[in-house]
Design an enzyme around this catalytic site. Sequence first.
Site, PDB file in Angstrom:
ATOM      1  N   THR A 129      84.084 -38.447  30.636  1.00 31.15           N
ATOM      2  CA  THR A 129      83.232 -38.430  29.699  1.00 31.15           C
ATOM      3  C   THR A 129      83.468 -37.560  28.601  1.00 31.15           C
ATOM      4  O   THR A 129      83.514 -37.991  27.170  1.00 31.15           O
ATOM      5  CB  THR A 129      81.636 -37.978  30.109  1.00 31.15           C
ATOM      6  OG1 THR A 129      81.350 -39.100  31.305  1.00 31.15           O
ATOM      7  CG2 THR A 129      80.844 -38.137  28.924  1.00 31.15           C
ATOM      8  N   GLU A 156      74.796 -32.181  33.775  1.00 29.02           N
ATOM      9  CA  GLU A 156      76.035 -33.227  33.057  1.00 29.02           C
ATOM     10  C   GLU A 156      77.079 -32.385  32.742  1.00 29.02           C
ATOM     11  O   GLU A 156      78.163 -32.773  32.349  1.00 29.02           O
ATOM     12  CB  GLU A 156      75.308 -33.747  31.896  1.00 29.02           C
ATOM     13  CG  GLU A 156      74.387 -34.737  32.286  1.00 29.02           C
ATOM     14  CD  GLU A 156      74.691 -36.005  32.811  1.00 29.02           C
ATOM     15  OE1 GLU A 156      75.829 -36.050  33.624  1.00 29.02           O
ATOM     16  OE2 GLU A 156      74.179 -37.180  32.616  1.00 29.02           O
TER      17      GLU A 156
HETATM   18  N1  HSE Z   1      75.692 -40.404  25.700  1.00 33.88           N
HETATM   19  C1  HSE Z   1      76.781 -40.111  26.585  1.00 33.88           C
HETATM   20  C2  HSE Z   1      78.090 -40.531  26.080  1.00 33.88           C
HETATM   21  C3  HSE Z   1      76.664 -40.824  27.950  1.00 33.88           C
HETATM   22  O1  HSE Z   1      78.243 -41.435  25.553  1.00 33.88           O
HETATM   23  O2  HSE Z   1      79.185 -39.553  25.910  1.00 33.88           O
HETATM   24  C4  HSE Z   1      77.509 -40.395  29.002  1.00 33.88           C
HETATM   25  O3  HSE Z   1      77.519 -40.683  30.387  1.00 33.88           O
END
Ligand code: HSE
Length: 329
Positions: free
Chosen positions: A202, A147
């Site tokens: 993200t 990630e």
């Molecule tokens: N929980 C993470 C966010 C997921 O919302 O940033 C990102 O894929």
Amino acid sequence: MLRRALYRQVKVSAPASTANLGPGFDVFGLALDAYSDEVELVLDSSSDGSNTTNTGSLTIEVGGSSMSTEHIPDAVEHNSAGLALLSMMNAYNIRDRIRVRINKGIPAGYGLGSSAASAVAAVKALDAMYGLGLDDLTLLRHAAQGEIASAGTVHYDNVAASLLGGFVIVRQEPLYAVKVEPPDDLLLCVATPKVDVPKGKTGVARSVLPDKVQLRQMVSNVANASMLVAGFLMKDTRLIADAMMRDVIVEPARMHLIPAYASVKRAALDAGALAVTISGAGPSILIIADARSGDIKDVVEAVDDAYSREGIDCYVKACKVADGASIHR
Ligand code: HSE
């Protein structure tokens, strides 16, 4: 001790996932059967694990549909599967040369756990290839390293859902994950607007979140996250939906980043949906319904129309909760 491969070739597929489900930021994940990624590891024929001077290496080939591949780097250190595999190869002294073929089916960068699915499929495949027999939490630890490639930081919600399937609750420190089977009547729809997403989306979506929240916001989100878990345990889709709609921290901070969010949400609810929220970091949207709330096809149509009115092309898919990653025999 150098590890020797048991198999020369292993293929694993891993499902898409949606993270957060409203109040469960970085904690909740749900595996979706709408899309999946496949990762095949092939041991290079010149590599037999006996060469102690070989430091191990990966070559990544990415294929699949254009919406799934256009953002995917094939440089190992920038690819989620590559990072996850390097983490595992270092930990278990694997020094072979391995070709990694990633067949992307999940739109990448759209909040559907694409980077997580590739990383999960990769670590599960490496585990099988070398007969490591690692437990789920260890696989999660390595997969989550992937990630960093897309979010700039580790988070476990998507990888846990993609590895384990079902609805997952994950705690980062100390790492622990619990899987709960969903209610049978839970109907899902994911809507993905075909818009350009920024590189490192993200990270951008995380940068708009507040560093600090008020105590009353924290109390509200803890209450609703708890209700949502109770909804899954009690197989009560209405309770899940009610709680999912009540995030007072992340959705308000991010909704300006999601194209046509307010109008699409309104259209889905008017067509009988029980709840709508941002899927992970967006721009996809997660919609839930049950058999009593009407035909999910009406919701799909209404959402599709709402995007059209805004001049946005989209993919809208009715789907179900998926099982976790699986090895192709
Ligand atoms: N929980 C993470 C966010 C997921 O919302 O940033 C990102 O894929």
